[in-house]
Write a protein that holds these residues in place. Structure first.
Motif, mmCIF file in Angstrom:
data_model
loop_
_atom_site.group_PDB
_atom_site.id
_atom_site.type_symbol
_atom_site.label_atom_id
_atom_site.label_comp_id
_atom_site.label_asym_id
_atom_site.label_seq_id
_atom_site.Cartn_x
_atom_site.Cartn_y
_atom_site.Cartn_z
ATOM 1 N N SER A 1 -2.633 12.927 2.119
ATOM 2 C CA SER A 1 -4.226 13.364 2.260
ATOM 3 C C SER A 1 -4.579 13.524 3.477
ATOM 4 O O SER A 1 -5.865 14.181 3.675
ATOM 5 C CB SER A 1 -5.003 12.445 1.280
ATOM 6 O OG SER A 1 -4.767 11.079 2.101
ATOM 7 N N ASN A 2 -4.069 13.216 4.492
ATOM 8 C CA ASN A 2 -4.356 13.324 5.805
ATOM 9 C C ASN A 2 -3.639 14.460 6.358
ATOM 10 O O ASN A 2 -2.427 14.367 6.391
ATOM 11 C CB ASN A 2 -3.853 11.894 6.686
ATOM 12 C CG ASN A 2 -4.154 12.010 8.112
ATOM 13 O OD1 ASN A 2 -4.472 13.278 8.571
ATOM 14 N ND2 ASN A 2 -3.939 11.091 8.843
ATOM 15 N N ASP B 1 0.787 -1.201 0.008
ATOM 16 C CA ASP B 1 0.022 0.063 -0.068
ATOM 17 C C ASP B 1 0.888 1.196 0.054
ATOM 18 O O ASP B 1 1.991 1.129 0.172
ATOM 19 C CB ASP B 1 -1.101 -0.045 1.199
ATOM 20 C CG ASP B 1 -0.306 -0.342 2.439
ATOM 21 O OD1 ASP B 1 1.105 -0.477 2.422
ATOM 22 O OD2 ASP B 1 -0.965 -0.627 3.263
ATOM 23 N N GLN B 2 0.271 2.408 -0.069
ATOM 24 C CA GLN B 2 0.977 3.593 -0.175
ATOM 25 C C GLN B 2 1.172 4.388 1.277
ATOM 26 O O GLN B 2 0.368 4.209 2.178
ATOM 27 C CB GLN B 2 0.530 4.426 -1.170
ATOM 28 C CG GLN B 2 -1.100 4.980 -0.897
ATOM 29 C CD GLN B 2 -1.692 5.923 -1.770
ATOM 30 O OE1 GLN B 2 -1.123 7.133 -1.766
ATOM 31 N NE2 GLN B 2 -2.633 5.768 -2.403
ATOM 32 N N ASP B 3 2.390 4.742 1.329
ATOM 33 C CA ASP B 3 2.821 5.505 2.585
ATOM 34 C C ASP B 3 3.481 6.610 2.245
ATOM 35 O O ASP B 3 4.536 6.707 1.677
ATOM 36 C CB ASP B 3 3.620 4.832 3.497
ATOM 37 C CG ASP B 3 2.908 3.575 4.177
ATOM 38 O OD1 ASP B 3 1.967 3.704 4.912
ATOM 39 O OD2 ASP B 3 3.704 2.488 4.188
ATOM 40 N N GLY C 1 8.518 4.644 13.480
ATOM 41 C CA GLY C 1 8.642 3.540 12.759
ATOM 42 C C GLY C 1 8.437 3.816 11.382
ATOM 43 O O GLY C 1 9.059 3.310 10.555
ATOM 44 N N ILE C 2 7.187 4.660 11.045
ATOM 45 C CA ILE C 2 6.863 4.807 9.466
ATOM 46 C C ILE C 2 7.685 6.041 9.118
ATOM 47 O O ILE C 2 8.321 5.959 8.188
ATOM 48 C CB ILE C 2 5.439 5.307 9.645
ATOM 49 C CG1 ILE C 2 4.586 4.195 10.024
ATOM 50 C CG2 ILE C 2 5.041 5.609 8.308
ATOM 51 C CD1 ILE C 2 3.072 4.670 10.681
ATOM 52 N N GLY D 1 -3.608 2.574 7.607
ATOM 53 C CA GLY D 1 -3.431 3.482 8.857
ATOM 54 C C GLY D 1 -3.511 4.894 8.499
ATOM 55 O O GLY D 1 -3.214 5.795 9.229
ATOM 56 N N ASP D 2 -4.097 5.376 7.289
ATOM 57 C CA ASP D 2 -3.997 6.703 6.711
ATOM 58 C C ASP D 2 -2.833 7.479 6.989
ATOM 59 O O ASP D 2 -2.592 8.817 7.508
ATOM 60 C CB ASP D 2 -5.100 7.295 7.518
ATOM 61 C CG ASP D 2 -6.035 8.455 7.036
ATOM 62 O OD1 ASP D 2 -5.895 8.511 5.667
ATOM 63 O OD2 ASP D 2 -6.553 9.301 7.584
#
Lengths: 231, 622
Positions: free
Chosen positions: B411-412, B365-367, B442-443, B406-407
């Motif tokens: 865009s958040n 997914d995208q982060d 961690g992200i 996890g949003d």
């Protein structure tokens, strides 16, 4: 019980008696070795785990098809000295026992006669305690064969793995149900591997391993004597 | 009558290393064995005794302790012990105890040595344990498996077959073109005073000379591509492909120091065009709408499968997929700027998580997040960047990089902030660590610049890396977090499987396999202020600065390699069967030897985790 009786068990007295009348040859040679004392530590003894496959359960009409055995001493089971003998029947085998044992007529009829197999069995058994699961059946067939061949009964110190387990359970006020006392079922209790094949050799090995497990669990930290285990 | 122990033979058939012996040899083994039983708690071997046989656990489990009482290892059904003792001279130095009722087969030492001398695979099995054995297995796979992988590992120095064809920059264009015809090449190096100054291709002559009506007598220097991207000859063919994909070029000069050795093109590197990443990236760069990009992105699974088939390592596959993802993201950002107009203030679009670490798989997914210039005014510019981020995230989703559950996306609005706010975020996370902020770390500690103003990105990174390495409490929190995912290995070295739901009896190779290594590498990197984010690079860098021991780093790399290769091969297999790839792996699919190796890999991770645990005395955090 006096020291004398302890040292020379009834079985040993019988052996001395029988030795006098036994015919020259394998049987006499077998009987010439004294039986072990029941007061010896079990680790010091030598054993032979044995199994026979027969055409049926009736020792009058049925006959031995094969004999397998593995020797055991304090260090373990020595597969190098294991043996498996097919026995030529003196009568035709009923069809259903062929299905059970997976032996074909050809295999069986090319085998040795019981008269030529017995000396090997007696030689292997000399100085050893016989181990079998539900030993009385094997003893009945072997004894009958000995009487027929040597006109002399088979006298042997025995540890029956089934009887041993049964006595322990009764001691704990447990009453085992039918099916709980088979070789396979008891092996599971002692974390022994499941064997799929059933022939005289693999069942002899299975009984031998079960005996080592039973003895090892009963020994714990105390001295375990042969007499504690013998039937 | 021949004595046959069918059951024992069946067992040896599936028990490494005996499974690798020829059948005739294996059949001779059962009669050589002695069978022994040990009840739970019984001592099997003591220091000082002499060993005379190899021990094979048929059922049950044993523990091996050092003389000082430290637990060395636990072994279970199918495992073997005593080999090292026999090889070292038979004297026993450790204590072996049955922790389950155990049946043990003993192979006399003479027979063991005879097999050891005769059979290479058998001997290799008893080589040094753990990481070494694992590394050897990986090397063997990569060496013997697949022809084309060897190709991808070839050094560029060995690939260059002809002298470089070149002219100087003041040569007329016509001379340059004639030289290309004569030499039958599609591109020409431009060198002045023995140094590479430029590059010209067939296409350049078509576009920059003919189409523009330039005089053929003009110096070639006026139409060449100046300062071309080049690569050192110590790199591999794969590195060259990745570099070409990254810069979307098809001609790459190879140099050694100042000296130019020659030039490589994609077809030199990969004659079978199996890994068409260069072409895919070239195609992506040409696309001008999101819909077109979406169509191109449909080729990604095909690219993955062809890489996987060619036997490329997980590291290479993930790196390739990330290069593709980066170029898709860059193009989407350009399209977004064209669609919504010039951005009112400078921004840096940043990938986080696995994309930042060059570790994307086919089902990632995208982060991402957005760093804005401090001139940013929410009232004036907020609306633009909101629409901008939503446009980009939606486009990424359409191209297969699905929305982050996890949003953690630009865009958040929380993750779309000016540089000063980002600095505050990190300040707070580092100085007042709590479980939630550690999760964000961690992200967001794994960042990679994708598009926009790169200076914004570097300003943030420098300030963060410095702060993080100074704060011991923060590091301890990160270390504790790194231990929250444990390898799925039970105390008997058995796999711990998922218990619930549809993944019942499966191994989660991502959560319990890859993530623990990624987390370990990250915390070690943070501690020493290491800036790189790729997990392999982090481990290598930690080793260089002494944060990880040489053997620890080597073992950890081998473990990561093995776990990840297993995982990606599984993805490929699911895809071939027409299923969605996932990380839940049925351990029954492994051969016994692979199972052994996977357990080795997990126990390497366990060892490094417990070292970390001790360093930060993390029992306090429990």
């Amino acid at each position: 019980m006096s020291g004398f009786l302890h040292q020379f068990s009834r079985l040993e007295i019988k052996r001395r008696h029988l030795l006098k009348s036994a015919p020259e040859g394998p049987m006499r040679d077998y009987l010439s070795q004294p039986f072990p004392s029941r007061r010896k530590r079990y680790e010091e003894l030598r054993y032979l785990a044995l199994d026979t496959e027969t055409t049926g359960l009736d020792d009058l009409h049925d006959q031995i098809l094969s004999i397998g055995y593995v020797p055991i001493d304090g260090l373990g089971i020595h597969l190098r000295d294991a043996a498996y003998h097919l026995v030529k029947p003196y009568r035709e085998i009923p069809e259903q026992s062929v299905v059970i044992h997976g032996l074909t007529d050809d295999e069986v009829y090319s085998a040795d006669s019981i008269e030529s197999v017995l000396p090997k069995v007696l030689k292997a058994l000399k100085g050893r305690v016989l181990i079998a699961h539900y030993a009385s059946l094997d003893l009945r067939f072997l004894g009958w064969a000995c009487r027929r061949t040597y006109r002399c009964p088979l006298l042997v110190p025995v540890i029956d793995t089934l009887d041993l387990e049964y006595r322990t359970m009764r001691h704990r006020n447990q009453y085992p149900k039918k099916g709980e006392m088979t070789l396979d079922a008891l092996r599971v209790l002692y974390n022994l591997p499941r064997y799929r094949a059933h022939n005289a050799l693999s069942d002899a090995l299975a009984a031998g391993e079960l005996f080592m497990a039973q003895a090892s669990h009963r020994a714990g930290r105390r001295r375990l004597l042969f007499g504690d285990l013998a039937s | 009558m021949k004595v046959e122990f069918i059951e024992i033979l069946d067992f040896l058939n599936s028990c490494p290393p005996f499974d690798a012996l020829p059948d005739e040899e294996r059949e001779t083994l059962p009669p050589k064995l002695t069978v022994r039983y040990a009840r739970r708690g019984q001592l099997i071997m003591e220091p000082g005794e002499m060993l005379d046989s190899l021990q094979i656990i048929r059922t049950g489990a044993v523990e091996i302790h050092m003389r000082d009482g430290r637990l060395l290892t636990r072994l279970e059904e199918g495992h073997i012990f005593g080999a090292q003792t026999l090889l070292r001279g038979r004297r026993i130095f450790s204590k072996v105890t049955a922790i389950e009722d155990s049946l043990i087969y003993q192979l006399p030492s003479d027979d063991f040595f005879s097999l050891f001398k005769q059979y290479y695979d058998f001997k290799v099995f008893f080589g040094p344990v753990g990481g070494d054995r694992l590394r050897r297995a990986i090397r063997k796979n990569e060496e013997t498996g697949f022809g084309s992988v060897q190709g991808m590992n070839t050094l560029l120095a060995d690939l260059i077959t002809r002298e470089p064809v070149w002219v100087s920059s003041d040569a007329p264009i016509m001379d340059a073109a004639q030289m290309m015809v004569q030499e039958r090449v599609s591109s020409l190096l431009i060198m002045d005073d023995g140094r590479l100054t430029g590059l010209i291709t067939d296409q350049d002559i078509r576009r920059r000379v003919v189409a523009r009506g330039r005089a053929y007598s003009d110096p070639v220097g006026t139409v060449m591509t100046g300062k071309p991207v080049s690569i050192v000859d110590r790199r591999t063919a794969f590195d060259a492909l990745i570099k070409m994909a990254k810069y979307n070029i098809h001609h790459l000069p190879v140099h050694r120091g100042e000296e130019v050795l020659g030039l490589v093109t994609p077809s030199d590197l990969d004659p079978y065009q199996r890994t068409s990443v260069v072409y895919l990236v070239g195609e992506i760069a040409k696309m001008s709408t999101v819909e077109e990009l979406r169509t191109s992105s449909l080729q990604i699974p095909k690219l993955f499968l062809s890489l996987s088939e060619s036997g490329a390592s997980a590291h290479k596959i993930c790196h390739t997929l990330t290069v593709v993802a980066n170029s898709i993201a860059q193009n989407i950002l350009k399209i977004a700027e064209e669609t919504l107009g010039e951005p009112p203030v400078a921004y840096a679009w940043v990938a986080t998580g696995s994309q930042a670490r060059d570790e994307l798989t086919v089902q990632s997914d995208q982060d991402n997040c957005l760093i804005l210039e401090d001139e940013y005014d929410p009232d004036l510019h907020g609306d633009y960047f909101k629409r901008f981020s939503e446009f980009v995230c939606r486009a990424l989703d359409q191209c297969g990089y699905v929305f982050c559950p996890g949003d953690s996306m630009a865009s958040n609005s929380q993750w779309r902030q000016p540089l000063s706010v980002w600095k505050e975020y990190f300040d707070r996370w580092i100085n007042e660590p709590d479980p939630r902020s550690i999760m964000f770390c961690g992200i967001f500690f794994d960042m990679k610049f994708i598009h926009g103003d790169e200076r914004l990105f570097w300003k943030l990174r420098e300030c963060v890396a410095h702060h993080a390495s100074q704060n011991q409490i923060f590091l301890a929190y990160m270390a504790a977090n790194a231990l929250s995912h444990r390898p799925p290995l039970g105390i008997f070295r058995s796999f711990v499987l998922e218990h619930e739901g549809q993944h019942h009896d499966m191994l989660d190779l991502k959560k319990n396999g890859v993530i623990p290594v990624v987390d370990l590498a990250r915390v070690n990197a943070l501690k020493d202020g290491i800036q790189v984010v790729n997990t392999r690079s982090r481990i290598q860098a930690s080793q260089k600065v002494g944060g990880l021991s040489t053997s620890g780093a080597r073992d950890l790399l081998a473990a990561l390699n093995f776990i990840n290769n297993t995982r990606l091969r599984y993805h490929a297999r699911l895809m071939v069967m027409g299923k969605e790839p996932d990380n839940f792996f049925p351990p029954d699919d492994l051969s016994d030897l692979e199972r052994h190796h996977l357990k080795d890999a997990f126990s390497v991770v366990q060892t490094i985790q417990s070292a970390l645990e001790q360093r930060y005395q993390l029992s306090r955090f429990k």
